[in-house]
Design a protein around this motif. Structure first.
Motif, PDB file in Angstrom:
ATOM      1  N   LYS A  52       0.820  -1.206   0.000  1.00 57.04           N
ATOM      2  CA  LYS A  52       0.000   0.000   0.000  1.00 57.04           C
ATOM      3  C   LYS A  52       0.855   1.257   0.000  1.00 57.04           C
ATOM      4  N   LYS A  53       0.302   2.309  -0.591  1.00 50.45           N
ATOM      5  CA  LYS A  53       0.933   3.624  -0.592  1.00 50.45           C
ATOM      6  C   LYS A  53      -0.137   4.657  -0.268  1.00 50.45           C
ATOM      7  N   GLU A  57      -2.879   1.185  -3.770  1.00 48.46           N
ATOM      8  CA  GLU A  57      -2.205  -0.067  -3.449  1.00 48.46           C
ATOM      9  C   GLU A  57      -2.005  -0.899  -4.707  1.00 48.46           C
ATOM     10  N   GLY A 185      10.949   4.916  -0.541  1.00 46.86           N
ATOM     11  CA  GLY A 185       9.637   5.532  -0.354  1.00 46.86           C
ATOM     12  C   GLY A 185       9.081   5.451   1.047  1.00 46.86           C
ATOM     13  N   SER A 186       9.910   5.078   2.021  1.00 40.83           N
ATOM     14  CA  SER A 186       9.433   4.926   3.398  1.00 40.83           C
ATOM     15  C   SER A 186       9.451   6.264   4.119  1.00 40.83           C
ATOM     16  N   LYS A 187       8.322   6.648   4.690  1.00 36.66           N
ATOM     17  CA  LYS A 187       8.246   7.889   5.435  1.00 36.66           C
ATOM     18  C   LYS A 187       9.048   7.810   6.736  1.00 36.66           C
ATOM     19  N   ASP A 195       2.901  12.641  -0.365  1.00 34.33           N
ATOM     20  CA  ASP A 195       1.937  11.652  -0.857  1.00 34.33           C
ATOM     21  C   ASP A 195       2.565  10.602  -1.759  1.00 34.33           C
ATOM     22  N   LYS A 196       3.894  10.631  -1.894  1.00 34.67           N
ATOM     23  CA  LYS A 196       4.585   9.587  -2.648  1.00 34.67           C
ATOM     24  C   LYS A 196       5.041   8.446  -1.730  1.00 34.67           C
ATOM     25  N   ALA A 197       4.709   8.560  -0.469  1.00 32.17           N
ATOM     26  CA  ALA A 197       5.156   7.569   0.513  1.00 32.17           C
ATOM     27  C   ALA A 197       4.526   6.206   0.274  1.00 32.17           C
ATOM     28  N   ILE A 198       5.342   5.174   0.501  1.00 29.81           N
ATOM     29  CA  ILE A 198       4.894   3.783   0.436  1.00 29.81           C
ATOM     30  C   ILE A 198       4.917   3.238   1.862  1.00 29.81           C
TER      31      ILE A 198
END
Length: 212
Positions: A52-53, A57, A185-187, A195-198
């Motif tokens: 999910k992102k 997802e 992409g991990s916050k 909003d590009k976070a995975i």
């Protein structure tokens, strides 16, 4: 000579007269010897994934390569499973161009580095009874998961069973990818990604079948 022979004969007679249960306890590894290995059936088993992102997802599948489930009596007590990472597929993207792009990215160093790590493995370390689970799971499975050559302990509920020479396990495992050095992409590591976070967690839904 008699001093040596008499104690030896006495010890032998006591052992012969001991109850069977007592003799069994004196046999090293007797509990392991009672386990039977059931061969995993890759063609009957399934493994799906969901990632999910923030904006949605993706989902897909992988295939088991090999493995076995250990059975003692009518209970699943262990097992080892090998996943063919080269079989990774994306199911939700129907346009071939976008599908191939995502598969290529998942195969890259940003994610699973599949060219260098063609397989992942999971080895069960314990299976304990679970009661009152709303989803029908009857066991808590603990084990060691290896992805990209990194091994981490995981735990998840599952429904296990053995019947007519067939052992099975079904469930969903939640995996924190960052523990396997998959940080893209991990916050948790890139706070300004927006909003590009995975999401760090992805899920594996499995149904494994093994036969005696």
């Amino acid at each position: 000579m008699k001093k040596i022979l008499l104690p030896a004969l006495l010890a032998a007679s006591l052992l012969a007269a001991a109850p069977a249960s007592a003799q069994k306890k004196m046999t090293p590894g007797s509990s392991k010897a009672s386990s039977t290995s059931y061969q995993l059936q890759p063609q009957l088993s399934t493994l799906g994934w969901i990632g999910k992102k923030v904006t949605g997802e993706h989902n897909g599948t992988m295939q088991f390569k090999d493995g076995a489930i250990l059975v003692r009596g009518s209970q699943v007590v262990g097992g080892t499973f090998v996943v063919d990472m080269t079989s990774l597929k994306v199911d939700d993207l129907k346009e071939q161009e976008y599908n191939a792009k995502l598969v290529g990215h998942l195969r890259s160093e940003d994610f699973f580095s599949i060219d260098k790590n063609a397989t992942s493995t999971f080895k069960i370390t314990s299976v304990t009874p679970l009661k009152g689970d709303a989803k029908g799971n009857n066991a808590t499975v603990k084990g060691d998961l290896t992805i990209k050559g990194i091994t981490q302990p995981i735990s998840f509920p599952a429904k296990t069973g053995v019947k007519n020479g067939v052992a099975s396990a079904t469930g969903v495992a939640t995996i924190d990818r960052t523990k396997f050095d998959i940080k893209y992409g991990s916050k948790s590591f890139f706070e300004s990604i927006g909003d590009k976070a995975i999401m760090d967690d992805f899920t594996l839904n499995f149904n494994v079948i093994a036969k005696n």
